[in-house]
Design a protein around this motif. Structure first.
Motif, PDB file in Angstrom:
ATOM      1  N   CYS A  82       0.842  -1.187   0.000  1.00 46.82           N
ATOM      2  CA  CYS A  82       0.000   0.000   0.000  1.00 46.82           C
ATOM      3  C   CYS A  82       0.879   1.239   0.000  1.00 46.82           C
ATOM      4  CB  CYS A  82      -0.948   0.024   1.200  1.00 46.82           C
ATOM      5  SG  CYS A  82      -0.133   0.070   2.784  1.00 46.82           S
ATOM      6  N   ASN A 125     -12.407  -1.701  -6.639  1.00 47.34           N
ATOM      7  CA  ASN A 125     -11.005  -2.093  -6.606  1.00 47.34           C
ATOM      8  C   ASN A 125     -10.856  -3.235  -7.607  1.00 47.34           C
ATOM      9  OD1 ASN A 125     -10.002  -0.442  -4.273  1.00 47.34           O
ATOM     10  ND2 ASN A 125     -11.599  -1.589  -3.211  1.00 47.34           N
ATOM     11  N   SER A 167     -16.176  -1.554   0.984  1.00 47.38           N
ATOM     12  CA  SER A 167     -16.309  -0.142   1.329  1.00 47.38           C
ATOM     13  C   SER A 167     -14.982   0.597   1.359  1.00 47.38           C
ATOM     14  CB  SER A 167     -16.982  -0.019   2.706  1.00 47.38           C
ATOM     15  OG  SER A 167     -16.225  -0.705   3.699  1.00 47.38           O
ATOM     16  N   LYS A 168     -13.865  -0.124   1.327  1.00 49.01           N
ATOM     17  CA  LYS A 168     -12.545   0.509   1.421  1.00 49.01           C
ATOM     18  C   LYS A 168     -11.910   0.685   0.048  1.00 49.01           C
ATOM     19  CE  LYS A 168     -11.508  -1.457   5.993  1.00 49.01           C
ATOM     20  NZ  LYS A 168     -10.546  -2.297   6.758  1.00 49.01           N
ATOM     21  N   VAL A 169     -11.153   1.775  -0.100  1.00 46.12           N
ATOM     22  CA  VAL A 169     -10.308   1.943  -1.282  1.00 46.12           C
ATOM     23  C   VAL A 169      -8.992   1.234  -0.977  1.00 46.12           C
ATOM     24  CG1 VAL A 169      -9.093   3.571  -2.764  1.00 46.12           C
ATOM     25  CG2 VAL A 169     -11.382   4.133  -1.916  1.00 46.12           C
ATOM     26  N   LEU A 170      -8.691   0.207  -1.754  1.00 39.85           N
ATOM     27  CA  LEU A 170      -7.484  -0.578  -1.534  1.00 39.85           C
ATOM     28  C   LEU A 170      -6.319   0.041  -2.302  1.00 39.85           C
ATOM     29  CD1 LEU A 170      -9.137  -4.104  -1.759  1.00 39.85           C
ATOM     30  CD2 LEU A 170      -8.639  -2.754   0.283  1.00 39.85           C
ATOM     31  N   SER A 171      -5.163  -0.569  -2.217  1.00 40.34           N
ATOM     32  CA  SER A 171      -3.961  -0.013  -2.829  1.00 40.34           C
ATOM     33  C   SER A 171      -3.348  -0.995  -3.814  1.00 40.34           C
ATOM     34  CB  SER A 171      -2.929   0.337  -1.757  1.00 40.34           C
ATOM     35  OG  SER A 171      -3.445   1.316  -0.873  1.00 40.34           O
ATOM     36  N   GLU A 230      -1.776  -4.781  -3.179  1.00 40.76           N
ATOM     37  CA  GLU A 230      -2.295  -5.534  -2.038  1.00 40.76           C
ATOM     38  C   GLU A 230      -2.718  -6.932  -2.487  1.00 40.76           C
ATOM     39  OE1 GLU A 230      -4.878  -4.067   1.009  1.00 40.76           O
ATOM     40  OE2 GLU A 230      -4.715  -2.022   0.264  1.00 40.76           O
ATOM     41  N   ASN A 235     -13.874  -8.197  -0.272  1.00 40.95           N
ATOM     42  CA  ASN A 235     -12.788  -8.463   0.664  1.00 40.95           C
ATOM     43  C   ASN A 235     -13.365  -9.041   1.953  1.00 40.95           C
ATOM     44  OD1 ASN A 235     -10.562  -8.361   2.352  1.00 40.95           O
ATOM     45  ND2 ASN A 235     -10.115  -6.193   1.993  1.00 40.95           N
ATOM     46  N   ASP A 256     -13.503  -6.701   4.844  1.00 38.16           N
ATOM     47  CA  ASP A 256     -14.288  -5.476   4.759  1.00 38.16           C
ATOM     48  C   ASP A 256     -15.318  -5.453   5.885  1.00 38.16           C
ATOM     49  OD1 ASP A 256     -14.894  -3.184   2.606  1.00 38.16           O
ATOM     50  OD2 ASP A 256     -16.788  -3.834   3.503  1.00 38.16           O
TER      51      ASP A 256
END
Length: 328
Positions: free
Chosen positions: A14, A132, A166-170, A173, A199, A202
């Protein structure tokens, strides 16, 4: 003391440098079942994005360079619906980053066309990729094998994944996902499967078990996904993309359709790594599939990475942020 190569930036999957760990099994052979073990993958950058020379390499917990395409196991453990996903493109970004299937150790790079870096356009109301986006390791859509359900051959890439959490990943990852459904995009006559997944870490993951849960808890997301894939090439002057099954998202449970697609793509990958099919330009160099004829030692893998130019191309051609409005 370990000496780092010049112009390298190291992070644990990340941009912020936070650790990204996953329970990942080690696989000694393409034909053997997984054994449980703890494994942590990290990434190492050469060059700087956006530039044609940018590469994101992967390392395992022992610090050895590996291929995210071939050396990261497909399955997390014996659980039927738990897979590893390699994140190539974070949500809301535009750069078309992808596993470089034709390069040794398959680092992530930005795709190019006609000498220019590729970006997906913003088609109102969407900004870049709306999930993502990434791929399942150890899968391959064989361009010489016709899919019995779509009547089209594969697109010569790993199976794509749209992660809807719900998360913005990198970028880089490696996450664990459960599959919710699948969409069959037909791109220029090739089958290009798009898995819908979430995920497992999540905060909302416990609510999602199937494609119907996406309809229930994220209303409009599947429709937006269908429109995104249908129209994203239109501003470039290309026709709308087509879909098998009239654009229906196949349910994971009914006939275990999505899981069968993954299983088939994994079998194609096995044939690829064991030199039992026409691999074309695909690079199968790997560190951990020991009985593959393309297996190399960690020392050989390090030499391959060190042979990649580390200079930064300052003449990058980052795309301007333009919005496209498509009429009906």
């Amino acid at each position: 003391m370990r000496v780092l190569l010049p112009l390298l930036r190291i992070g644990w999957g990340c941009r912020a440098g936070a650790p990204v760990a996953a329970r990942l099994p080690r696989v000694a052979s393409a034909g053997l079942g997984p054994r449980r073990a703890m494994a942590t993958y990290c990434t190492e950058e050469r060059g700087q994005p956006p530039s044609p020379g940018y590469r994101l390499f992967f390392k395992n917990e022992a610090g050895h360079y590996i291929s995210p395409f071939h050396d990261i196991p497909l399955k997390v453990d014996s659980t039927e619906n738990l897979f590893n996903m390699v994140v190539e493109v974070p949500r809301w970004t535009n750069a078309k980053m992808e596993i470089a299937t034709q390069e040794p150790l398959n680092p992530i790079k930005q795709d190019m066309k006609d000498g220019k870096l590729r970006y997906v356009v913003n088609v109102f109301p969407h900004k870049g990729y709306i999930w993502n986006y990434g791929a399942l390791p150890q899968t391959w859509e064989d361009p010489h094998q016709k899919d019995k359900s779509t009547n089209c051959c594969g697109d010569d890439d790993p199976v794509d994944v749209c992660e809807i959490g719900s998360k913005v990943l990198s970028r880089g990852e490696v996450i664990r996902v459960k599959i919710l459904g699948i969409l069959a995009l037909i791109d220029q006559g090739e089958t290009d499967w798009k898995l819908i997944a979430i995920n497992v870490n999540d905060p909302e993951a416990s609510k999602f078990h199937d494609i119907d849960d996406v309809k229930k808890y994220k209303p409009g997301y599947l429709e937006a996904t269908l429109n995104w894939f249908r129209f994203y090439k239109v501003p470039e002057g290309k026709p709308e993309n087509q879909f098998a099954f009239n654009g229906e998202f196949k349910n994971k449970v009914k006939m275990a359709f999505a899981l069968e697609v993954i299983k088939s793509a994994h079998e194609c990958w096995k044939a690829l790594l064991m030199k039992k099919c026409d691999r074309g330009a695909i690079n199968c160099t790997n560190v951990q599939v020991c009985d593959s004829p393309f297996h190399c030692t960690p020392e050989e893998a390090r030499a391959l990475v060190q042979s990649v130019p580390s200079s930064i191309n300052k003449e990058s051609n980052e795309e301007e942020q333009v919005w496209h409005f498509l009429g009906k």
